[in-house]
Design a protein around this motif. Structure first.
Motif, short mmCIF file in Angstrom:
data_model
loop_
_atom_site.label_atom_id
_atom_site.label_comp_id
_atom_site.label_asym_id
_atom_site.label_seq_id
_atom_site.Cartn_x
_atom_site.Cartn_y
_atom_site.Cartn_z
N VAL A 197 0.83 -1.21 0.00
CA VAL A 197 0.00 0.00 0.00
C VAL A 197 0.86 1.26 0.00
N TRP A 207 -10.38 5.78 4.92
CA TRP A 207 -9.57 4.87 4.11
C TRP A 207 -8.49 4.20 4.95
N THR A 250 -8.23 0.27 5.52
CA THR A 250 -7.11 -0.39 4.84
C THR A 250 -6.17 -1.08 5.81
#
Length: 209
Positions: A88, A145, A149
């Motif tokens: 990520v 987010w 995540t």
């Protein structure tokens, strides 16, 4: 027989998420687009960042003047740094919703040792974007987010220079709570200032409900 004069081509459309190989939007908001940073973003980021007013409440890692070399260095980092143990990329560009041109940026700073399940949030935007609600909206989306995540993250926090009341309001509007003040914890260009600490726990994030 002479050739007819060629008709000039129409002007190119504004950049979009599909042009110039720009990354697609992660969030399309009413006031901005959040997406990953691209190598071609460096000039726009440099223009937005090159302001003493923007740098005033930033650490020395955010230089002033902000040169194109500094912008390219930052883009190189932001397009390659991944949260350890994942694929990520956590650094996003905050972009104009029409042109997809970067107005600023948002990301996280990792903590270590016993604080490994906490992230520090950092953000900025150019002066032309101030006072329009852009950062509040972007931060709310980004916070959601991050928690979605990274399920191991229990807490997000922001540290704000004393005097930067606008940034404190942005954090509070995103749900962060003022937890304390580190008195005279910062010194920049010989000026001593407090640092305010605001935090948001996963269970306090109403956007996850």
């Amino acid at each position: 027989m002479s050739q007819k004069e060629a008709t000039p081509p129409p002007p190119p459309p504004p950049p979009s998420a599909d042009s110039n190989n720009l990354p697609p939007p992660i969030f399309t908001l009413s006031k901005s687009i959040l997406r990953l940073i691209h190598a071609s973003d460096a000039p726009a980021l440099q223009r937005a960042a090159d302001s003493p007013a923007v740098a005033k409440y930033m650490s020395y890692r955010f230089p002033s003047p902000y040169t194109i070399e500094e912008a390219e260095k930052w883009v190189g980092y932001a397009t390659t740094f991944k949260v350890p143990g994942t694929d990520v990329l956590p650094s996003f560009a905050i972009c104009d919703p029409v042109t997809n041109t970067p107005l600023g940026g948002i990301g996280i700073k990792l903590k270590e040792d016993i604080e490994v399940d906490s992230f520090e949030v950092g953000y900025w935007c150019g002066e032309a974007s101030w006072g329009k609600g852009i950062m509040t909206e972007a931060l709310r989306a980004y916070v959601k987010w991050v928690f979605e995540t990274f399920p191991n993250v229990n807490r997000l926090e922001g540290e704000v220079f004393g005097g930067n009341d606008a940034s404190i309001k942005v954090l509070e509007r995103a749900g962060f709570v003022h937890e304390g003040t580190r008195r005279k914890a910062g010194v920049k260009h010989g000026v001593v200032f407090d640092i305010h600490v605001l935090g948001l726990l996963r269970e306090e994030c109403s956007l996850l409900e």
